[in-house]
Design an enzyme around this catalytic site. Structure first.
Site, PDB file in Angstrom:
ATOM      1  N   GLY A   3      40.336  50.355  47.646  1.00  0.00           N
ATOM      2  CA  GLY A   3      40.743  50.403  48.137  1.00  0.00           C
ATOM      3  C   GLY A   3      42.037  51.232  48.445  1.00  0.00           C
ATOM      4  CB  VAL A  38      52.807  40.341  49.613  1.00  0.00           C
ATOM      5  CG1 VAL A  38      53.444  40.039  50.640  1.00  0.00           C
ATOM      6  CG2 VAL A  38      52.889  41.214  48.746  1.00  0.00           C
ATOM      7  CD  GLU A  82      25.143  42.978  39.006  1.00  0.00           C
ATOM      8  OE1 GLU A  82      23.710  44.044  38.937  1.00  0.00           O
ATOM      9  OE2 GLU A  82      25.786  42.163  38.816  1.00  0.00           O
ATOM     10  CG  ASP A 105      36.481  43.095  49.297  1.00  0.00           C
ATOM     11  OD1 ASP A 105      35.665  43.527  50.149  1.00  0.00           O
ATOM     12  OD2 ASP A 105      35.966  42.388  48.451  1.00  0.00           O
TER      13      ASP A 105
END
Lengths: 421, 421
Positions: A16, A80, A172, A301
């Site tokens: 993103g 952060v 997977e 997310d």
């Protein structure tokens, strides 16, 4: 150096955050990209690092290298600590701060244990490179210990791998691990037969790949069982420890447990003091901004975005990218003086998952694909989306090698201490 | 399974141990290969992992994969705790033991700090994959921190990298690090100019590459300085700490210090209760056996073997291989009933070191090569000696890519905690 006065701060260089940054190229803004890691991670292929097929450097690239040509972007490796919404500053953990005009939080998710964090030491999840090398080490060490174990019960527990969660990651992992055990490692041990390895995929719901069409779930279950995976449906895990895993009335002695069941968002909601759902995702406005702060956006997310039917937008790379592009368009419009609220509309491209190295399930909605054709499509799509020609070439070569020879190139046990991995 | 009665136990799957095992193929013995790691490491290229050019999996391969076709060999991942010479057993750290008829210790060396172990946290050495990723992380983190540092003195200390020891490893590290800073990373930072990075190579002796002919040392010094490395000769390091390094009357503020100065042998001498030199190397008989135990041999960096002129055999891959072949020949002869003592004679093939990506120095004794021709010879020789076609191809591709584009593929900062790396 770009001297534009509007300063966009992006936290997180996942799909993103990078897409947003790309979409802002040429705009009259300067951008600061903050990430706590130095690399962008191609998470869709991370399970291949965990299962020895790819090297860590084949699925991760330095963020500042990806953005090197963008003289308007400054990349900072930093943690952060919070957001000062009033003062419009991102607070870093060294006490310094970065002022912003527009802030985009794209900080992703970690795996979560539904309130059972005590399971984590026994059931590592798969979100970072270190997670992948931890899982790789545990799987390979289990075989090494089994080779030296003389007690039959303990040996079988060492040769049992439980995977919790029947979504694409669990499917997977199960498919590649059973191939690793039955094919790649076969013939390399003298005291054990690696074909006796049990791989058990545990899903609480009544089918695996619950987001896919039911016939694809059915196909995937059968394909996994043909490979040698045991699929256990309809029982939720109630315990993970050094002995193994308990699910419903069943108990499985397994020395290796992998967690592919739950995710929780990053602390973005905490930094903002914003409302979040149970999984920690920030409840955003239709335009992906944070209620009360039109200049702060949360994407990927870390955000809970609802579709018209009330279901959340799934936590996959395409949705994060769409959200990044959408916020970039909003920023552009505002810079041009257009302050209309632009609601985000998610376009679902499809779902896909591989099952070992010869099959896959793809659900485009309008068409459903299975088998080798789906597998090849999956492979080509992933090569295409890999960032950078160098990695496309390297990954193609690694896959071709595995496909032809069955041998995997990254079977390394590194780092002694699991918890510090 | 081979049912031969003579059991050869080899501890250590480095160059010496593997060569011995290969040379015993087809003999009426069964072999147990014990190593505390699951992989053989191609140490001559480890500095390229530390400097982001190669991935970890390009220089390391699972031992049991390398020996998979040898049904007479059992590979064990285990830690040795000692040797019971009377009972002829190797003691493992889990309390179990492995009986041997012939024992070969090929356990290698670690870096050493001449009695200053307190320097290790500040000046990591380069012997394992984790050492390499630790060094990689420290170098890359220094640039990241410099990008955020506003104090000019602290920034310059972050952009100063000191390398202690002017042997081939120190020279190769210096050359590649200065190229990394001046070429690869150039243009990717906004607040610092990576071309202002100082790389200082500190050697206590009066020339670098002391094992080479003096004119090659001279050539290497000049080539390094042309690349931008400062070569400091004739002063021994007397302190390493968080501020930097002190050597003689000089003090250098450097946040990154790399140790390429001293090695110490593995604990083989302790396990045996055998005599060792100051560096911990076992003093072996001319046939490489241990005094008092004709059935125990020590080879490679763990042994001190003297040449006719009194100088020790150097700790390089070719000497370990020659010793491995020699002991294999002795074992074969004894199995055939020939108990003659066969003294080992070392054949020195030459010395070589690269200086960045365009030059190298090779000293074959009868001929000395420098410049690009030497560099190409070095590259071809190393590709040739890499184990396995897959890795030759992968490394060739990685090098070609770096050579043509200047970009490196493995620039990852992984693992948070240095001490547990």
């Amino acid at each position: 150096m770009n001297q534009a006065s509007h300063h966009v701060v992006v936290v997180g260089a996942g799909f993103g955050g990078l897409e947003l940054t790309h979409a802002l190229a040429g705009q009259p803004v300067r951008i600061t990209m903050i990430d706590k890691r130095n690399h962008h991670l191609f998470q869709p292929l991370l399970y291949q690092v965990a299962t020895t097929a790819l090297a860590t450097s084949e699925v991760a690239w330095p963020i500042r290298h990806l953005l090197r040509k963008r003289k308007d972007v400054t990349t900072l490796l930093a943690n952060v600590a919070g957001v000062d919404r009033t003062g419009k500053r991102v607070l870093l953990d060294d006490g310094s701060a970065v002022a912003y005009d527009t802030l985009v939080l794209a900080t992703g998710a970690r795996h979560a244990y539904f309130g059972h964090d005590e399971w984590e030491p026994f059931a590592p999840g798969l979100k970072t490179l270190e997670d992948a090398t931890t899982i790789r080490r545990r799987i390979l060490l289990a075989f090494e210990q089994a080779e030296r174990e003389t007690d039959p019960a303990r040996r079988q527990a060492l040769l049992t791998i439980a995977i919790v969660g029947g979504g694409p990651t669990g499917v997977e992992l199960a498919g590649t691990i059973v191939e690793l055990a039955h094919d790649t490692l076969r013939g390399e041990f003298r005291n054990i037969d690696t074909r006796q390895t049990r791989v058990v995929l545990i899903e609480a719901g009544d089918r695996i790949l619950a987001n896919f069409a039911p016939e694809l779930s059915e196909y995937a279950s059968k394909a996994l069982e043909r490979l040698g995976v045991t699929v256990e449906l309809g029982r939720a895990v109630t315990r993970c420890d050094a002995e193994g895993v308990v699910f419903g009335d069943k108990q499985l002695a397994a020395r290796t447990i992998l967690w592919a069941a739950g995710v929780a968002a990053s602390p973005a909601a905490e930094w903002l003091g914003a409302k979040a759902d149970r999984a920690g995702r920030v409840l955003v406005e239709p335009d992906l901004s944070v209620p009360g702060s039109r200049e702060i956006f949360v994407i990927g997310d870390a955000a809970l975005v609802l579709r018209p039917d009330g279901r959340p937008v799934p936590g996959v790379a395409p949705s994060a990218k769409q959200e990044g592009r959408h916020v970039a368009a909003t920023i552009k419009a505002r810079l041009a003086g257009d302050n209309t609220v632009r609601p985000f509309h998610y376009k679902h491209a499809g779902d896909l998952a591989t099952i070992g190295k010869r099959a896959a399930a793809i659900d485009f909605g309008w068409i459903k694909l299975t088998g080798w054709l789906a597998w090849w499509l999956w492979g080509i799509a992933h090569i295409y989306f890999l960032i950078g020609f160098r990695n496309r070439l390297a990954v193609s070569l690694s896959w071709l090698w595995i496909y032809v020879t069955g041998q995997r190139s990254a079977r390394l046990i590194t780092q002694g201490d699991d918890d510090k991995a």
